[in-house]
Each structure stands twice: as C-alpha cells, then as structure tokens.
Design a protein around this motif. Structure first.
Motif, PDB file in Angstrom:
ATOM      1  N   GLU A   1      27.265  27.185   2.484  1.00 27.31           N
ATOM      2  CA  GLU A   1      27.505  26.751   3.880  1.00 27.31           C
ATOM      3  C   GLU A   1      26.174  26.429   4.558  1.00 27.31           C
ATOM      4  OE1 GLU A   1      31.349  29.766   4.290  1.00 27.31           O
ATOM      5  OE2 GLU A   1      29.565  30.121   5.511  1.00 27.31           O
ATOM      6  N   PRO A   2      26.204  25.628   5.643  1.00 29.49           N
ATOM      7  CA  PRO A   2      24.940  25.288   6.305  1.00 29.49           C
ATOM      8  C   PRO A   2      24.241  26.513   6.891  1.00 29.49           C
ATOM      9  CG  PRO A   2      26.785  23.986   7.178  1.00 29.49           C
ATOM     10  CD  PRO A   2      27.377  24.994   6.256  1.00 29.49           C
TER      11      PRO A   2
ATOM     12  N   GLU B   1      22.133  28.028   9.804  1.00 25.99           N
ATOM     13  CA  GLU B   1      21.929  27.666  11.214  1.00 25.99           C
ATOM     14  C   GLU B   1      20.610  28.228  11.723  1.00 25.99           C
ATOM     15  OE1 GLU B   1      25.361  28.999  13.379  1.00 25.99           O
ATOM     16  OE2 GLU B   1      26.514  27.222  12.788  1.00 25.99           O
TER      17      GLU B   1
ATOM     18  N   GLU C   1      14.276  27.257   4.251  1.00 28.83           N
ATOM     19  CA  GLU C   1      14.008  26.436   3.052  1.00 28.83           C
ATOM     20  C   GLU C   1      13.785  27.311   1.823  1.00 28.83           C
ATOM     21  OE1 GLU C   1      10.708  23.939   4.186  1.00 28.83           O
ATOM     22  OE2 GLU C   1      11.936  23.050   5.784  1.00 28.83           O
TER      23      GLU C   1
ATOM     24  N   VAL D   1      17.071  28.709   0.545  1.00 31.35           N
ATOM     25  CA  VAL D   1      17.837  27.671  -0.163  1.00 31.35           C
ATOM     26  C   VAL D   1      17.267  27.498  -1.575  1.00 31.35           C
ATOM     27  CG1 VAL D   1      18.360  25.190  -0.225  1.00 31.35           C
ATOM     28  CG2 VAL D   1      18.632  26.469   1.903  1.00 31.35           C
TER      29      VAL D   1
ATOM     30  N   SER E   1      20.774  26.939  -3.905  1.00 27.89           N
ATOM     31  CA  SER E   1      21.954  26.494  -3.163  1.00 27.89           C
ATOM     32  C   SER E   1      21.862  25.015  -2.796  1.00 27.89           C
ATOM     33  CB  SER E   1      22.052  27.335  -1.881  1.00 27.89           C
ATOM     34  OG  SER E   1      22.995  26.818  -1.006  1.00 27.89           O
ATOM     35  N   ARG E   2      23.013  24.424  -2.514  1.00 26.86           N
ATOM     36  CA  ARG E   2      23.045  23.039  -2.015  1.00 26.86           C
ATOM     37  C   ARG E   2      23.238  23.022  -0.495  1.00 26.86           C
ATOM     38  NH1 ARG E   2      25.148  19.016  -6.012  1.00 26.86           N
ATOM     39  NH2 ARG E   2      24.663  19.933  -8.024  1.00 26.86           N
ATOM     40  N   SER E   3      23.117  24.166   0.135  1.00 27.66           N
ATOM     41  CA  SER E   3      23.346  24.251   1.591  1.00 27.66           C
ATOM     42  C   SER E   3      22.385  23.363   2.347  1.00 27.66           C
ATOM     43  CB  SER E   3      23.120  25.685   2.079  1.00 27.66           C
ATOM     44  OG  SER E   3      24.130  26.528   1.631  1.00 27.66           O
ATOM     45  N   SER E   4      22.879  22.818   3.464  1.00 24.52           N
ATOM     46  CA  SER E   4      21.988  22.078   4.365  1.00 24.52           C
ATOM     47  C   SER E   4      21.441  23.056   5.410  1.00 24.52           C
ATOM     48  CB  SER E   4      22.771  20.962   5.049  1.00 24.52           C
ATOM     49  OG  SER E   4      23.847  21.545   5.758  1.00 24.52           O
ATOM     50  N   ILE E   5      20.413  22.598   6.126  1.00 20.50           N
ATOM     51  CA  ILE E   5      19.847  23.414   7.212  1.00 20.50           C
ATOM     52  C   ILE E   5      20.133  22.670   8.510  1.00 20.50           C
ATOM     53  CG2 ILE E   5      17.714  24.338   8.201  1.00 20.50           C
ATOM     54  CD1 ILE E   5      16.683  24.531   5.263  1.00 20.50           C
ATOM     55  N   VAL E   6      20.830  23.316   9.429  1.00 20.15           N
ATOM     56  CA  VAL E   6      21.177  22.643  10.686  1.00 20.15           C
ATOM     57  C   VAL E   6      20.552  23.414  11.856  1.00 20.15           C
ATOM     58  CG1 VAL E   6      23.356  21.719   9.813  1.00 20.15           C
ATOM     59  CG2 VAL E   6      23.347  23.930  10.951  1.00 20.15           C
TER      60      VAL E   6
END
Ligand SMILES: NC(=O)c1ccc[n+]([C@@H]2O[C@H](COP(=O)([O-])OP(=O)(O)OC[C@H]3O[C@@H](n4cnc5c(N)ncnc54)[C@H](O)[C@@H]3O)[C@@H](O)[C@H]2O)c1
Length: 342
Positions: A229-230, A232, A282, A285, A290-295
């Motif tokens: 999951e992203p 936050e 970062e 991750v 992980s493939r999670s994004s950073i938002v």
C-alpha cells in the motif's frame, strides 16, 4: 521459517541491549519497578533487567501495551505483573530502582485523548516519586526529545530549553514530559531523591505495535510497504528524525541507572544519524522489496522540522553510543513484522 526469523531477531535484540550495558553486575538482586512495562520500550527493558538478575515489578494498564510483550516473563519467580492505572493503583514499596515509562506517546492517540495523555507523567509520576522518596529508590524518567518542541539548535544539546507551543495539539504530550522533568528535579532538590532524566529520541524496533490506529512512523511505513500500500508522508517529507534501535535505547537507560554521577542530570538518548522522513520511506521500500508508492498527505500541526540529538554528554559520562545502524535496525524490524503480520 518466519517465526524462527522473528525469534532470532528478538534474541539478537535482547543480547545487543545487554551487551552494551556498562555495569551488568549492578542489577543482580535489585528490586526494580517498571511502569509502562507492557509497552514497546518497557517490555524490552523488563526482559533485560530480568536477564541481568533483577526482581521486576511491572505496572501497566494495558491501554496501548500488550500482554504478549511480557508473556515470556510471566511465571518467573522474579517477575510480578500488576495490571492497573498508575494514577490510582497500589504502586508497592521498597524498590531499589524505578523506571518510569507509562505514557501515551503516539501522536494520533494523544491528540484523540489529550486529557488522558496528560495524567501518567503528572499525577502518575508524582505518585511514583513519592514511593521513591519513601523507599530511597533511584528513578530513571523516560522523557522525550519532544521537550525541545521545534528546536532552533540542531544537533540539540541538553542545555537547550526548547521551543514548545504550550496550547497546541502536541502540548498534552510535550508539556506533560516537561512537567515530569520539572517534578523529578523538584524531588531531587527538595527531598534528595536520586533521579536521572533520559530524553529519548524516536526509538523503533520489534514490538512497536503494527496494526494499531496509533502506530508510529517506522512501523506504519513497514506495514504499508509489506502490504504493497502507499506510504503516507506528512508534508513534503523534508522533516528529519534520528531513529534509534530499541536495544541501544534500553542499553542507555540501564547504563544511566547504574551511573551515580548521573543523579540530578539530564541526558539525550538517541542516534546522531539524522534522516528525513522521505528518505526513511524510500529506505523502507527498498529494504522490504516493495512496489509501494510514496504519497504526500497534509502536514501534522506543529511537527518539528528537525530532530537530532547532541550525544556528547551521555558518551562522556558513561561511554554509551548507539551501535545499530538504521539499515540493520530496519532490516531486523522488517523481519519481525513479516512474522507479526503473517
Ligand atoms: N518510542 C519512542 O520513540 C519514544 C521516544 C521518546 C520517549 N519515549 C517514552 O518512552 C516511554 C515508553 O514509550 P513506548 O514507545 O514504549 O510507548 P508504549 O505506548 O509502547 O508504552 C507505554 C506503556 O504505558 C502504558 N500506560 C499508558 N498509560 C498508563 C497508565 N495511566 N497507567 C499504567 N500504564 C499506562 C501503556 O499501556 C503502554 O504499555 C514513554 O514514556 C514514552 O513517552 C518513547
């Protein structure tokens, strides 16, 4: 396989904490009270004390702490668990040493329950200090880098007085820690109680509760990354913190307890490796694969821009220095959380 990995991480963490204690023999046969013992730091501290031969009385109301954290100690003749609120429970008497850690340190929690959050370090700690006065106990207060608020001086030395908003949303935590420090020094000056104040900087590691709505940044990031999951990040993520692995924090607390020169003194306890919250995201991750994004989400009110301790004082008084790098500490925490979440 994962359970073995988690067990290994727990064993290594305890070993690291004990290995770094300056005077291990000091704790043999001592009667020790730990408040907040079922929490993250308190449970590691209680285990280390037990391993060093102390008799440990543990008081916790299990509001955010977990019975599981101390399960390994229950049943030992040198361990007693009292479930109750330090504001009103019978605290007992006759301790050689007291660690005061009961508190509600997670921002989401103390912002949601500000009145409740102010009691353990005010009324609760007053009661603890009265016990110490009657029993002749040494007291180690688990204070926080939050007493500095948003500091203008970084790395921050103990001599810096702080820049805190006394009525802001963080104030229930910051100001109750500041009150606890003042109260500790008042008991020291007026009644000669032996107190040492440890200003702990962001500590992380196994048992920093994942899954809780009030989870703190390291576990929140790891949990999100493991779920894909992203992550936050509040604000632009340039705010910095100095993350300390829990074995280093526990070793510092034990080292300060056995240091008589440290009575009536305050010490920063933390890593001097400063990273931004964006860099932490970062790194998590990367280490989790992980493939999670950073938002980016809205900034927290009154969030300090920088946190980095000046640790010259504790190193010169006791020789203590953090030993676990951020990468190693995060890798151990990730391994433990993979098991915890499985
Ligand atoms: N972890 C950190 O990064 C950090 C940083 C600075 C300071 N500290 C301080 O170190 C101490 C331990 O922190 P932690 O991270 O282990 O937190 P934690 O929330 O895991 O542990 C605190 C424990 O106190 C207990 N507690 C809360 N209110 C209580 C009450 N009224 N009566 C009895 N027990 C009560 C909780 O159930 C919990 O087990 C706290 O005083 C905290 O303010 C922690």
């Amino acid at each position: 396989m994962q359970l073995n990995g988690a067990k290994l991480v727990e064993d290594v963490t305890l070993k690291l904490a004990i290995e770094s204690v300056a005077d291990k023999g000091y704790f043999e046969g001592l009667d020790v009270l730990v408040t907040g013992c079922a929490g993250f730091i308190g449970s590691w501290l209680s285990e280390a004390l037990h391993s060093l031969g102390s008799r440990v009385t543990c008081i916790d109301n299990l509001s955010t702490g977990r019975y599981d954290n101390i399960r390994g100690l229950v049943g030992s003749s040198r361990f007693k668990l009292v479930v109750g609120d330090i504001v009103e429970v019978d605290l007992g008497e006759g301790y050689d040493l007291i660690f005061h850690g009961a508190a509600l340190p997670a921002p989401d929690y103390y912002m949601a329950k500000p009145v409740e959050a102010m009691l353990p370090d005010s009324i609760g700690f007053y009661r603890v200090l009265r016990v110490a006065e009657r029993s002749g106990s040494k007291v180690v207060l688990m204070s926080s880098s939050e007493v500095y608020g948003d500091p203008e001086v970084v790395p921050t030395p103990e001599s810096y007085w702080g820049r805190v908003n006394p009525v802001g949303p963080r104030s229930p935590y910051d100001e109750s820690k500041r009150f606890a420090e003042a109260l500790a020094m008042a008991f020291h000056r007026e009644y000669g109680v032996r107190v040492t104040i440890a200003r702990i900087f962001n500590t992380y590691g196994p048992r920093l509760e994942p899954g809780a709505p009030y989870a703190r940044v390291v576990t929140r990031f790891i949990e999100r990354a493991l779920r894909g999951e992203p992550l936050e990040v509040h604000g632009d993520g340039s705010q910095t913190r100095s993350f300390t692995y829990v074995s280093d924090t526990v070793a510092a607390l034990l080292t300060l307890a056995s240091c008589s020169r440290c009575d009536g003194e305050v010490f920063n306890v933390g890593s001097d490796q400063e990273v931004s919250v964006a860099e932490l995201a970062e790194l998590v991750v990367k280490l989790t694969g992980s493939r999670s994004s950073i938002v980016h989400v809205k900034p927290r009110p009154d969030d300090p821009r920088r946190r980095r301790p000046d640790i010259t004082k504790i190193t010169s008084y006791t020789g203590w220095r953090p030993r676990v790098s951020l990468t190693d500490g995060l890798s151990m925490t990730i391994e433990w959380m993979r098991w915890r979440m499985s």
